[in-house]
Design a protein around this motif. Structure first.
Motif, PDB file in Angstrom:
ATOM      1  N   ARG A 130      -1.484   1.277 -13.220  1.00  0.00           N
ATOM      2  CA  ARG A 130      -1.568   2.539 -12.529  1.00  0.00           C
ATOM      3  C   ARG A 130      -2.903   3.412 -13.424  1.00  0.00           C
ATOM      4  N   LEU A 163      -4.668   2.350  -4.813  1.00  0.00           N
ATOM      5  CA  LEU A 163      -3.219   2.565  -4.501  1.00  0.00           C
ATOM      6  C   LEU A 163      -2.769   3.683  -3.229  1.00  0.00           C
ATOM      7  N   ASN A 164      -3.736   4.164  -2.937  1.00  0.00           N
ATOM      8  CA  ASN A 164      -3.262   5.499  -1.777  1.00  0.00           C
ATOM      9  C   ASN A 164      -3.907   5.203  -0.410  1.00  0.00           C
ATOM     10  N   ALA A 169      -3.917  -1.183  -1.003  1.00  0.00           N
ATOM     11  CA  ALA A 169      -2.433  -0.908  -1.675  1.00  0.00           C
ATOM     12  C   ALA A 169      -1.909  -2.359  -2.033  1.00  0.00           C
ATOM     13  N   SER A 245       5.909  -2.485  -6.378  1.00  0.00           N
ATOM     14  CA  SER A 245       5.932  -1.605  -5.135  1.00  0.00           C
ATOM     15  C   SER A 245       6.816  -0.710  -5.559  1.00  0.00           C
ATOM     16  N   LEU A 248       5.090   1.533  -8.492  1.00  0.00           N
ATOM     17  CA  LEU A 248       3.573   2.131  -8.374  1.00  0.00           C
ATOM     18  C   LEU A 248       3.162   2.776  -6.820  1.00  0.00           C
ATOM     19  N   THR A 249       3.888   2.436  -5.936  1.00  0.00           N
ATOM     20  CA  THR A 249       3.864   3.053  -4.568  1.00  0.00           C
ATOM     21  C   THR A 249       5.009   3.558  -3.872  1.00  0.00           C
ATOM     22  N   PRO A 253       1.273   3.453   0.928  1.00  0.00           N
ATOM     23  CA  PRO A 253       1.288   4.499   1.800  1.00  0.00           C
ATOM     24  C   PRO A 253       1.362   3.987   3.222  1.00  0.00           C
ATOM     25  N   THR A 257       3.287  -1.224   1.549  1.00  0.00           N
ATOM     26  CA  THR A 257       3.729  -2.058   0.493  1.00  0.00           C
ATOM     27  C   THR A 257       5.255  -2.200   0.595  1.00  0.00           C
TER      28      THR A 257
END
Length: 305
Positions: A130, A163-164, A169, A245, A248-249, A253, A257
């Motif tokens: 991250r 990641l966004n 992602a 996933s 981190l996400t 988005p 993911t």
């Protein structure tokens, strides 16, 4: 009955053997076999954790999955993740093993360095990456900016939203996962390479075989057991992707993911629909089992050729 017909000393040996495996058998039955059967039983019910009644619905949960858009998205995302990690990850591991098999100086140090990520937990790995993916102070964007300026590319450098963005992602999670697990398969490949007799390579060199020819006709065929094991385990591991996933996400988005295991977790432990979550697990089990059998068949067929 067969045990009773054995001679006394053979029967004693057999009983000792059964006693030795008994602890494992008990744990296997309690923590693997019973949960597997119980999970299938739950999948046949409308099993809500907070509900007083848990009516039997047969295969209704499985039929509902066929019309569940989110499950379809999760299934595709999991397949995409497997595509990004299984073959590329094994290529990276094999290249590392080939490099170490050259018996370079400081081999043990390199082994430790490459294997070190494997012993880290997914939470630690996720925090490290991250930071690396950060658009404000991440190392990856920093080096990309340096490269951008070094090449004198036009305009200002815009940080990559690793990641966004729905486009980056999942590849970002795959890159992190390859880094995390490459060391484990590397050791297996290295053991397989060290088991190949050196005489084969010497005979090939005398016959004038090139480096690529020795790899293609000697190394690769004799490395098939290691390849099969690593590919199967990688496929099973990639189908179970969850921590990356989740931490981190969170599946975003835009569900880019959202994986099958994460969807199963959200269904079971956020919505408390245990019956439906168990149905998701069993469908995924059947899919992975099918792909695993296909891998065995393909590699076995090539070996017979």
């Amino acid at each position: 009955m067969k045990l009773l017909t054995l001679p006394a000393h053979k029967r004693h040996e057999a009983l000792v053997g059964y006693l030795f495996i008994m602890p494992y058998l008990v744990l296997f039955v309690l923590f693997v076999l019973v949960p597997v059967v119980w999970g299938f039983f739950i999948s046949l019910h409308n099993w809500h954790v907070l509900g007083e009644q848990k009516p039997f619905v047969g295969f209704a949960n499985y039929r509902a999955l066929l019309q569940d858009d989110l499950f379809g998205i999760a299934l595709l995302n999991t397949g995409y993740f497997a595509l990004l990690t299984v073959i590329p990850g094994n290529v990276v591991s094999l290249l590392l093993a080939l490099g170490l098999n050259a018996r370079i100086r400081g081999e043990d140090v390199y082994k430790a360095v490459f294997y070190l990520p494997v012993i880290l937990s997914v939470a630690v790995v996720a925090i490290i990456w991250r930071w690396m993916y950060s658009t404000e102070f991440g190392l990856l964007n920093h080096y990309l900016k340096v490269l951008w300026q070094f090449l004198h590319l036009p305009g200002d450098f815009q940080p990559v939203p690793w990641l966004n963005s729905p486009q980056t992602a999942m590849p970002s999670l795959a890159l992190m996962s390859i880094w995390w697990g490459a060391g484990g398969s590397m050791l297996i490949y290295l053991a397989g390479l060290r088991a190949i007799p050196e005489e084969y390579y010497e005979a090939a060199r005398i016959d004038g075989a090139s480096t690529w020819g020795r790899f293609w006709h000697i190394t690769l065929p004799l490395l098939k057991p290691s390849l099969l094991f690593c590919l199967v385990m990688s496929l099973i591991g990639s189908s179970q992707v969850f921590g990356q996933s989740y931490i981190l996400t969170g599946g975003g988005p835009h569900y880019s993911t959202l994986t099958v295991v994460l969807y199963m977790y959200q269904t079971g432990f956020s919505l408390y629909r245990m019956g439906y979550a168990c149905a998701v697990a069993y469908v995924m089990f059947v899919i992975v089992l099918g792909f695993t059998l296909l891998q065995f068949r393909l590699l076995s067929a090539r070996e017979e050729e």
